[in-house]
Write a protein that holds these residues in place. Structure first.
Motif, PDB file in Angstrom:
ATOM      1  N   ALA A 107      44.999  22.842  74.008  1.00 47.44           N
ATOM      2  CA  ALA A 107      45.090  23.683  72.818  1.00 47.44           C
ATOM      3  C   ALA A 107      43.833  23.515  71.963  1.00 47.44           C
ATOM      4  N   SER A 108      43.434  24.605  71.313  1.00 46.90           N
ATOM      5  CA  SER A 108      42.282  24.542  70.414  1.00 46.90           C
ATOM      6  C   SER A 108      42.633  23.703  69.188  1.00 46.90           C
ATOM      7  N   SER A 109      41.624  23.256  68.478  1.00 44.37           N
ATOM      8  CA  SER A 109      41.882  22.445  67.281  1.00 44.37           C
ATOM      9  C   SER A 109      42.660  23.251  66.241  1.00 44.37           C
ATOM     10  N   ASP A 110      42.424  24.557  66.151  1.00 49.60           N
ATOM     11  CA  ASP A 110      43.192  25.390  65.227  1.00 49.60           C
ATOM     12  C   ASP A 110      44.659  25.448  65.648  1.00 49.60           C
ATOM     13  N   GLN A 111      44.900  25.567  66.958  1.00 44.68           N
ATOM     14  CA  GLN A 111      46.280  25.606  67.440  1.00 44.68           C
ATOM     15  C   GLN A 111      46.993  24.282  67.163  1.00 44.68           C
ATOM     16  N   VAL A 112      46.307  23.196  67.381  1.00 47.43           N
ATOM     17  CA  VAL A 112      46.896  21.878  67.124  1.00 47.43           C
ATOM     18  C   VAL A 112      47.198  21.727  65.635  1.00 47.43           C
ATOM     19  N   MET A 113      46.239  22.080  64.799  1.00 44.24           N
ATOM     20  CA  MET A 113      46.436  21.990  63.351  1.00 44.24           C
ATOM     21  C   MET A 113      47.611  22.867  62.916  1.00 44.24           C
ATOM     22  N   TRP A 114      47.661  24.085  63.420  1.00 40.36           N
ATOM     23  CA  TRP A 114      48.729  24.996  63.032  1.00 40.36           C
ATOM     24  C   TRP A 114      50.087  24.489  63.523  1.00 40.36           C
ATOM     25  N   SER A 115      50.146  23.927  64.699  1.00 41.05           N
ATOM     26  CA  SER A 115      51.388  23.350  65.218  1.00 41.05           C
ATOM     27  C   SER A 115      51.867  22.223  64.311  1.00 41.05           C
ATOM     28  N   LYS A 116      50.943  21.424  63.810  1.00 41.24           N
ATOM     29  CA  LYS A 116      51.299  20.338  62.901  1.00 41.24           C
ATOM     30  C   LYS A 116      51.835  20.891  61.579  1.00 41.24           C
ATOM     31  N   VAL A 117      51.186  21.907  61.068  1.00 41.27           N
ATOM     32  CA  VAL A 117      51.646  22.526  59.831  1.00 41.27           C
ATOM     33  C   VAL A 117      53.053  23.109  60.017  1.00 41.27           C
ATOM     34  N   LEU A 118      53.283  23.775  61.140  1.00 38.09           N
ATOM     35  CA  LEU A 118      54.604  24.356  61.404  1.00 38.09           C
ATOM     36  C   LEU A 118      55.675  23.280  61.564  1.00 38.09           C
ATOM     37  N   THR A 173      58.810  23.089  59.102  1.00 38.78           N
ATOM     38  CA  THR A 173      60.171  23.147  59.626  1.00 38.78           C
ATOM     39  C   THR A 173      61.000  21.974  59.126  1.00 38.78           C
ATOM     40  N   HIS A 174      60.428  20.780  59.201  1.00 41.03           N
ATOM     41  CA  HIS A 174      61.158  19.590  58.751  1.00 41.03           C
ATOM     42  C   HIS A 174      61.479  19.670  57.256  1.00 41.03           C
ATOM     43  N   VAL A 175      60.489  19.994  56.456  1.00 36.86           N
ATOM     44  CA  VAL A 175      60.679  20.029  55.005  1.00 36.86           C
ATOM     45  C   VAL A 175      61.666  21.129  54.615  1.00 36.86           C
ATOM     46  N   GLU A 176      61.525  22.311  55.179  1.00 40.30           N
ATOM     47  CA  GLU A 176      62.430  23.418  54.854  1.00 40.30           C
ATOM     48  C   GLU A 176      63.879  23.075  55.213  1.00 40.30           C
ATOM     49  N   ARG A 177      64.077  22.419  56.340  1.00 44.11           N
ATOM     50  CA  ARG A 177      65.432  22.031  56.761  1.00 44.11           C
ATOM     51  C   ARG A 177      66.042  21.068  55.740  1.00 44.11           C
ATOM     52  N   ILE A 232      73.539  26.776  46.857  1.00 46.31           N
ATOM     53  CA  ILE A 232      72.588  27.883  46.987  1.00 46.31           C
ATOM     54  C   ILE A 232      71.668  27.614  48.170  1.00 46.31           C
ATOM     55  N   GLY A 233      71.147  28.678  48.735  1.00 44.69           N
ATOM     56  CA  GLY A 233      70.179  28.559  49.809  1.00 44.69           C
ATOM     57  C   GLY A 233      68.770  28.445  49.248  1.00 44.69           C
ATOM     58  N   LEU A 234      67.845  28.154  50.130  1.00 43.37           N
ATOM     59  CA  LEU A 234      66.456  27.993  49.726  1.00 43.37           C
ATOM     60  C   LEU A 234      65.870  29.309  49.198  1.00 43.37           C
ATOM     61  N   SER A 235      66.201  30.422  49.824  1.00 41.76           N
ATOM     62  CA  SER A 235      65.710  31.718  49.332  1.00 41.76           C
ATOM     63  C   SER A 235      66.272  32.031  47.953  1.00 41.76           C
ATOM     64  N   GLU A 236      67.548  31.709  47.730  1.00 43.36           N
ATOM     65  CA  GLU A 236      68.137  31.934  46.415  1.00 43.36           C
ATOM     66  C   GLU A 236      67.438  31.071  45.366  1.00 43.36           C
ATOM     67  N   GLU A 246      62.890  16.089  44.363  1.00 42.13           N
ATOM     68  CA  GLU A 246      63.189  14.807  45.006  1.00 42.13           C
ATOM     69  C   GLU A 246      63.177  14.930  46.527  1.00 42.13           C
ATOM     70  N   VAL A 247      63.831  15.959  47.036  1.00 43.91           N
ATOM     71  CA  VAL A 247      63.928  16.144  48.489  1.00 43.91           C
ATOM     72  C   VAL A 247      62.565  16.492  49.074  1.00 43.91           C
ATOM     73  N   LEU A 248      61.796  17.299  48.383  1.00 40.84           N
ATOM     74  CA  LEU A 248      60.460  17.636  48.857  1.00 40.84           C
ATOM     75  C   LEU A 248      59.608  16.381  48.994  1.00 40.84           C
ATOM     76  N   SER A 249      59.601  15.557  47.970  1.00 38.04           N
ATOM     77  CA  SER A 249      58.815  14.327  48.009  1.00 38.04           C
ATOM     78  C   SER A 249      59.290  13.401  49.122  1.00 38.04           C
ATOM     79  N   SER A 250      60.583  13.246  49.253  1.00 42.66           N
ATOM     80  CA  SER A 250      61.155  12.384  50.288  1.00 42.66           C
ATOM     81  C   SER A 250      60.825  12.910  51.685  1.00 42.66           C
ATOM     82  N   ALA A 251      60.967  14.209  51.881  1.00 39.91           N
ATOM     83  CA  ALA A 251      60.684  14.809  53.201  1.00 39.91           C
ATOM     84  C   ALA A 251      59.208  14.649  53.555  1.00 39.91           C
TER      85      ALA A 251
END
Length: 148
Positions: free
Chosen positions: A10-21, A25-29, A41-45, A122-127
């Motif tokens: 994978a290119s360095s951009d692909q690797v970086m983007w995979s890490k960001v995703l 994913t972890h933080v949003e969950r 409430i949900g995250l969108s709400e 709190e959850v954002l910081s912990s995640a």
């Protein structure tokens, strides 16, 4: 959090983007689960109420709200419908242009948002701390935090 492997081709951009995703994913969950469990409430709400709470007159045109939270017009219409049913926001017609529809946060919505805000922080910081301890993602979290 499970270990993450990245293909060596994978290119360095692909690797970086995979890490960001993976980080996203972890933080949003974590945020989604905590907001639902503690505040119903949900995250969108939450994000919609945040935008409305910070907007002038506590209202935004539906299209502007959709743009701010990254949803399509029909999705934001359903989201505001859920907020309306819960008494957290309502729809209002633009007095100058009857085709213009606004979403407006209610006092109850403002209170629920304020209560959920501390949970979100709190959850954002912990995640981020949890993900930051994963060797493959530590530099990504560090880069994000240093950019703030």
């Amino acid at each position: 959090m499970t270990a993450i492997s990245y293909a060596s081709t994978a290119s360095s951009d692909q690797v970086m983007w995979s890490k960001v995703l993976a980080l996203h994913t972890h933080v949003e969950r974590q945020l989604t689960q905590a907001l639902q469990r503690k505040h119903g409430i949900g995250l969108s709400e939450f994000r919609a109420m945040e935008c409305l709470a910070q907007a002038a007159d506590s209202e935004l045109r539906m299209q502007d709200l959709a743009d701010k939270i990254g949803l399509g017009q029909s999705s934001v219409t359903r989201l505001v419908g859920r907020l309306d049913a819960a008494g957290l926001a309502f729809r209002d017609l633009c007095p100058d242009d009857k085709r213009g529809v606004y979403a407006v946060i209610t006092d109850e919505g403002r209170e629920r948002y304020a209560a959920a805000r501390s949970t979100y922080d709190e959850v954002l910081s912990s995640a981020l701390n949890t993900v930051g301890a994963v060797p493959e993602l530590a530099r990504t979290v560090q880069a994000l935090r240093s950019g703030v």
